[in-house]
Design a protein around this motif. Sequence first.
Motif, PDB file in Angstrom:
ATOM      1  N   THR A  57       0.641  -1.069  -0.094  1.00  0.00           N
ATOM      2  CA  THR A  57      -0.041  -0.248  -0.134  1.00  0.00           C
ATOM      3  C   THR A  57       0.833   1.229  -0.116  1.00  0.00           C
ATOM      4  OG1 THR A  57      -0.216  -0.184   2.427  1.00  0.00           O
ATOM      5  CG2 THR A  57      -2.042  -1.010   0.999  1.00  0.00           C
ATOM      6  N   GLN A  58       2.031   1.182   0.666  1.00  0.00           N
ATOM      7  CA  GLN A  58       3.127   2.326   0.354  1.00  0.00           C
ATOM      8  C   GLN A  58       3.328   2.495  -1.006  1.00  0.00           C
ATOM      9  OE1 GLN A  58       6.208   1.090   3.012  1.00  0.00           O
ATOM     10  NE2 GLN A  58       5.132   1.816   4.954  1.00  0.00           N
ATOM     11  N   ALA A  59       3.694   1.504  -1.666  1.00  0.00           N
ATOM     12  CA  ALA A  59       4.094   1.645  -2.992  1.00  0.00           C
ATOM     13  C   ALA A  59       2.875   2.283  -4.023  1.00  0.00           C
ATOM     14  CB  ALA A  59       4.486   0.303  -3.701  1.00  0.00           C
ATOM     15  N   ILE A  60       1.628   1.887  -3.564  1.00  0.00           N
ATOM     16  CA  ILE A  60       0.623   2.445  -4.399  1.00  0.00           C
ATOM     17  C   ILE A  60       0.278   3.821  -4.034  1.00  0.00           C
ATOM     18  CG2 ILE A  60      -2.100   2.201  -4.575  1.00  0.00           C
ATOM     19  CD1 ILE A  60      -1.824  -0.881  -4.080  1.00  0.00           C
ATOM     20  N   ALA A  61       0.438   4.203  -2.555  1.00  0.00           N
ATOM     21  CA  ALA A  61       0.399   5.535  -2.190  1.00  0.00           C
ATOM     22  C   ALA A  61       1.396   6.513  -2.910  1.00  0.00           C
ATOM     23  CB  ALA A  61       0.387   5.648  -0.783  1.00  0.00           C
ATOM     24  N   LEU A  62       2.384   5.954  -3.059  1.00  0.00           N
ATOM     25  CA  LEU A  62       3.579   6.850  -3.527  1.00  0.00           C
ATOM     26  C   LEU A  62       3.500   7.072  -5.152  1.00  0.00           C
ATOM     27  CD1 LEU A  62       7.038   5.520  -1.942  1.00  0.00           C
ATOM     28  CD2 LEU A  62       5.981   7.933  -2.152  1.00  0.00           C
ATOM     29  N   MET A  63       2.925   5.677  -5.850  1.00  0.00           N
ATOM     30  CA  MET A  63       2.604   5.742  -7.134  1.00  0.00           C
ATOM     31  C   MET A  63       1.475   6.888  -7.404  1.00  0.00           C
ATOM     32  SD  MET A  63       2.712   2.333  -9.096  1.00  0.00           S
ATOM     33  CE  MET A  63       1.031   2.048  -8.745  1.00  0.00           C
ATOM     34  N   ALA A  64       0.480   6.954  -6.609  1.00  0.00           N
ATOM     35  CA  ALA A  64      -0.700   7.929  -6.802  1.00  0.00           C
ATOM     36  C   ALA A  64      -0.263   9.396  -6.466  1.00  0.00           C
ATOM     37  CB  ALA A  64      -1.771   7.638  -5.463  1.00  0.00           C
ATOM     38  N   LEU A  65       0.635   9.574  -5.307  1.00  0.00           N
ATOM     39  CA  LEU A  65       1.141  11.030  -5.436  1.00  0.00           C
ATOM     40  C   LEU A  65       2.153  11.390  -6.293  1.00  0.00           C
ATOM     41  CD1 LEU A  65       1.712  10.640  -1.337  1.00  0.00           C
ATOM     42  CD2 LEU A  65      -0.224  11.922  -2.725  1.00  0.00           C
TER      43      LEU A  65
END
Length: 139
Positions: A57-65
């Motif tokens: 989920t950290q990777a997904i959040a970073l991709m989104a940001l």
Amino acid sequence: FAPWSSARAMIKWCVRGALLYVLAGVVCALIGLGAWAFSPKEEHILLKICGWILSLTQAIALMALADMAHNFMDKLRGIRPLGKFLAVKLVIFFSFWQGLVILLIEKLGGLDGLVDPSQGWYSTKQVATAIQNILICFE
């Protein structure tokens, strides 16, 4: 990054990506608290699964940001978002290396004197995790 069909769709993706990490963090914290409350001496497979979930989920959040930053960089030039984004990345980078140093200290036996079952500290791994968590709170 692929172009978005609308600004609304892109914003939804960015908000959902960041909130997914927040939700996963809360759920994993509750799972960890429950696991600790029922058997503080044991390591649980649920905690390892939570670690993987948080990483994902950290990777997904970073991709989104990063996607949001990429799409809005021109409009946000006045507030210099790149410097702020890099500052956050620097804190994350520092926290990662800090964790490795604490792990090294643990493996070299530097935390052996802090293990005290009468105070609830059953292993050096538990002490190392507590030190890492408190340092992250201060950062």
